[in-house]
Write an enzyme that holds these catalytic residues in place. Structure first.
Site, PDB file in Angstrom:
ATOM      1  N   ASP A 260      34.492  78.324  75.403  1.00 57.43           N
ATOM      2  CA  ASP A 260      34.325  78.759  74.022  1.00 57.43           C
ATOM      3  C   ASP A 260      33.106  79.694  73.959  1.00 57.43           C
ATOM      4  OD1 ASP A 260      34.623  79.195  71.330  1.00 57.43           O
ATOM      5  OD2 ASP A 260      34.795  77.091  70.788  1.00 57.43           O
TER       6      ASP A 260
HETATM    7  C1  BGC Z   1      35.253  79.014  68.014  1.00 57.13           C
HETATM    8  C2  BGC Z   1      36.599  79.299  68.619  1.00 57.13           C
HETATM    9  C3  BGC Z   1      36.895  80.776  68.610  1.00 57.13           C
HETATM   10  C4  BGC Z   1      35.759  81.499  69.287  1.00 57.13           C
HETATM   11  C5  BGC Z   1      35.960  82.994  69.347  1.00 57.13           C
HETATM   12  C6  BGC Z   1      34.170  79.914  68.546  1.00 57.13           C
HETATM   13  O1  BGC Z   1      33.011  79.787  67.801  1.00 57.13           O
HETATM   14  O2  BGC Z   1      34.922  77.666  68.257  1.00 57.13           O
HETATM   15  O3  BGC Z   1      37.592  78.589  67.933  1.00 57.13           O
HETATM   16  O4  BGC Z   1      38.126  81.008  69.241  1.00 57.13           O
HETATM   17  O5  BGC Z   1      34.568  81.245  68.587  1.00 57.13           O
HETATM   18  O6  BGC Z   1      35.882  83.570  68.103  1.00 57.13           O
END
Ligand code: BGC
Length: 737
Positions: A260
């Site tokens: 993530d």
């Molecule tokens: C979130 C994800 C997301 C990623 C990219 C993160 O902060 O937890 O769900 O896909 O950012 O935007």
């Protein structure tokens, strides 16, 4: 594929291999504390230090970046990712709402339309489905998933994967690679506070939370995203048990795993080590791609030189990413998804028509004293701070450029009847809180940001205007609840009642003596005890998407009979959280709806049960359920039985009903939940007619992970229950021999 990749990797330098493990966002895309820089991204692509890019749906820009990647050293095409969560430019209801349709074909269809629109914008990889089970409505990200039940969650996960990747995972140029997130157990955040620690046993994790991740792997999802949280004291992005033993070795997943947003470097703050240490450990645990942390691209070469990792670790990750590109067909045609002439496929009237059809199945009627459906001759006062708010209807994670164009509640209603509008109230009485909700994002990243002043019109005046409109009308539709930034990422709340300012408005409306229909916009369960007692009807419309206002009018005026059912319990008090229907019994059980008694597992000041249970939702017609009947009272372990239930539409309108089947394992070697969903069917029942629904059951439906973490069905007695929701079930006993 293997030969092609062997050959390619033979020609790649170590630096180029590590480059494939690196992912950046474009500068406009921001969900963490790290800002990206487009010039630096371009430079990294030219130097072969980037495997993928995410956050842009500008096909012309992506094409240029692809050209640069092909000109660079190894000439490997980039993957282009994006947070496409509930539709791309055509916005479908938020995922929690979609799950309340209990209609897997529809959910698959939303994903396939999202894939088609995203792929027409150059995107070949979407960060969805989000399949985290959540039992605590304080967690804002409950809006992104399918609720609290692992069986339903598993079905929903498969539907999304089919929709995104295409039938048989074809990945033709109208389908994209799915990225299942957030692996794993992110929804178990303690106290519902985002990014918080997760404390679950392996057994409870496997039984209560893991099934959706597992089913998505079985469905062939190409990618997983590791989550922010820790599990068993090890952050997920370096958790070998999660990333390798469970996902790959046990479930057979053979795609790649991306971290993530900066979750690799966040392991420094978790207290594991410096960037080099956490990067090395993540790679070794089975993580393949690093999102935005520059941990892999910045430290792996050094770790290799120092003998902390092996070249084989890098090769393994690199191979998985190249395999994903191969499966996407990017080596054959790097421009497969980069066709500007496909722009006409985006946000079409046809897709919006599907958005309307889908959202009609996601309207949960929570209460109705008979005021609904409304007459089309009625004079309606449409009031409330959410009546004219398009963005709130788009909901969390609406990144497309059409989110401000959602048909508002007022506009949708005004198309059908004579109506008036008043804003009615602030969002919150506390101005600071309202500022945090509205401007929190801008303030966090733009020092000195000043938003438009709030609370300029006094709350009393807003209420007085709404009351005046109400007095002139036959019925009031009060549009209240949460805006898009009151749920979603980094939007946890400790108080999940309807905001105070809006409750004041409802009280004033009620005092006019006019019937009040509350239209609830929300991305999470709220505490509605007061409203349930005082409102004439409550229609929970969630964030219904592009066609929101039309859909709500369809339901309010009876063109559509609501059929959605909750996939999360609605608590009576925040003190009950976490709250979920499939809880254990304890040694001193108290039934969910019984009053306080001493020395049982209960509260002095509240019953144990929810206000609205899992599976609950009303209709404009009524149904009666027979008791379930089994084809045989005994079942051999390797056999099967059928449970049948007859449902009769006892009202005067045709309707769709979600018929549910639950089981309870009465004695097992480990304690088992009081109820577990194991089947559901959504059936059309014309007024006055009956439908018999059959649920085939085998040992697999009666199995669970025992203390040794084996999936077993233990012979003995089971209760088989059927009904319209998790509370109002009837049961029959089945013996497994
Ligand atoms: C979130 C994800 C997301 C990623 C990219 C993160 O902060 O937890 O769900 O896909 O950012 O935007």
């Amino acid at each position: 594929m293997d030969r092609f990749i062997d050959d390619l990797m033979d020609r790649m330098t170590l630096e180029q291999k590590i480059g494939q493990l690196n992912l950046h966002s474009v500068s406009g895309s921001l969900t963490g504390m790290k800002l990206s820089d487009d010039d630096a991204n371009l430079q990294a692509v030219r130097e072969g230090k980037m495997g993928a890019l995410y956050g842009s749906g500008n096909v012309h820009y992506l094409k240029l970046m692809q050209e640069e990647a092909l000109k660079s050293g190894a000439g490997i095409p980039l993957m282009f990712g994006q947070d496409v969560i509930h539709g791309y430019q055509t916005i479908f209801p938020v995922p929690l709402a979609l799950s309340t349709s209990w209609n897997m074909d529809l959910i698959e269809r939303t994903a396939s339309i999202a894939a088609k629109e995203a792929s027409a914008s150059g995107i070949n990889w979407v960060y969805s489905p989000m399949v985290d089970i959540c039992r605590d409505a304080r967690w804002g990200r409950i809006v992104e998933g399918a609720g609290e039940d692992p069986f339903l969650g598993g079905e929903v996960a498969k539907a999304y994967v089919r929709g995104y990747q295409g039938p048989d995972n074809s990945l033709d140029n109208h389908h994209v690679m799915a990225c299942v997130k957030h692996y794993a157990l992110y929804g178990g955040a303690e106290a519902g506070r985002d990014y918080n620690s997760v404390f679950l046993s392996r057994q409870e994790a496997l039984n209560g939370y893991m099934r959706p991740y597992q089913q998505a792997a079985y469905a062939g999802a190409g990618c997983y995203m590791s989550s922010f949280n820790e599990f068993e004291g090890i952050p997920a992005s370096m958790n070998h048990y999660l990333l390798t033993e469970l996902l790959r070795d046990r479930w057979g997943f053979d795609g790649f795993i991306v971290s993530d947003y900066t979750s690799v470097s966040e392991q420094i703050a978790h207290g594991i080590g410096d960037l080099q240490e956490v990067s090395a450990r993540s790679l070794q645990a089975g993580l393949d791609m690093d999102m935005n942390a520059d941990g892999f691209v910045g430290t792996l070469e050094k770790s290799l030189k120092e003998g902390r990792i092996k070249e084989a670790d890098i090769d393994r990750a690199c191979r998985r990413i190249l395999e994903a590109k191969y499966k996407l067909g990017l080596f054959e045609d790097p421009y497969k998804y980069l066709d500007p002439s496909r722009e006409s496929e985006i946000y079409t009237a046809e897709n919006r028509a599907v958005a309307r059809k889908v959202a009609r199945e996601c309207q949960v009627l929570l209460k109705n004293d008979g005021v609904l459906p409304l007459s089309k001759n009625a004079r309606v006062a449409v009031v409330g701070p959410l009546a004219q708010n398009a963005q709130a209807l788009a909901g969390s994670w609406s990144t497309g450029s059409h989110s401000g164009e959602c048909v508002t509640l007022y506009d949708g209603i005004a198309e059908v009847v004579r109506s008036t509008y008043a804003e009615g109230s602030w969002l919150f009485l506390d101005k600071d809180l309202e500022e945090a909700v509205r401007y929190g994002m801008a303030r966090s990243f733009m020092p000195g940001f000043v938003g438009a002043p709030l609370h300029t019109v006094p709350q009393e005046r807003l209420i007085a205007e709404a009351v005046a409109k109400a007095r002139e009308a036959d019925v009031v539709v009060a549009c209240v609840g949460e805006t898009e930034s009151m749920n979603g990422e980094a939007a946890s709340r400790t108080d999940i009642s309807l905001p105070d300012a809006q409750r004041e408005l409802l009280k004033a409306l009620k005092a006019t003596g006019k019937p009040v229909v509350m239209v609830l916009v929300t991305g999470r369960p709220l505490i509605l005890v007061e409203e349930d007692a005082s409102m004439n009807a409550i229609l929970n419309v969630w964030s219904p998407g592009s066609e929101g206002g039309h859909v709500v009018a369809d339901v309010l005026f009876g063109d559509v009979n609501p059929s959605a059912k909750l996939t999360t319990s609605f608590p009576r008090s925040v003190g009950q959280l976490p709250l979920y229907y499939n809880h254990k019994n304890t040694g001193r059980p108290q039934s969910d709806y019984a009053p306080f008694k001493k020395f049982v597992s209960a509260y002095l000041d509240e019953i144990n049960g929810p206000l609205y249970p899992f599976g609950y939702g009303l209709s404009y017609t009524t149904y009666s359920y027979s008791a379930p009947v089994l084809s045989a009272a005994e079942m051999p372990l390797n056999g099967s039985v059928t449970a049948s239930v007859t449902v009769t539409n006892t009202g005067t309108r045709d309707g769709y009903e979600v018929v549910q089947l639950y089981i309870h394992d009465i004695y097992a070697t480990s304690t088992r939940p009081v109820k577990e969903l194991k089947g559901f069917r959504k059936v059309f029942i014309p007024a006055g007619e009956s439908v018999t629904v059959d649920f085939p059951l085998t040992a697999d439906d009666l199995s669970y992970y025992n203390h040794e973490l084996q999936w077993v069905c233990e012979p003995g007695d089971f209760e088989i229950m059927t009904g319209p929701n998790s509370r109002d079930t009837q049961s029959v006993q089945l013996t497994v021999r």
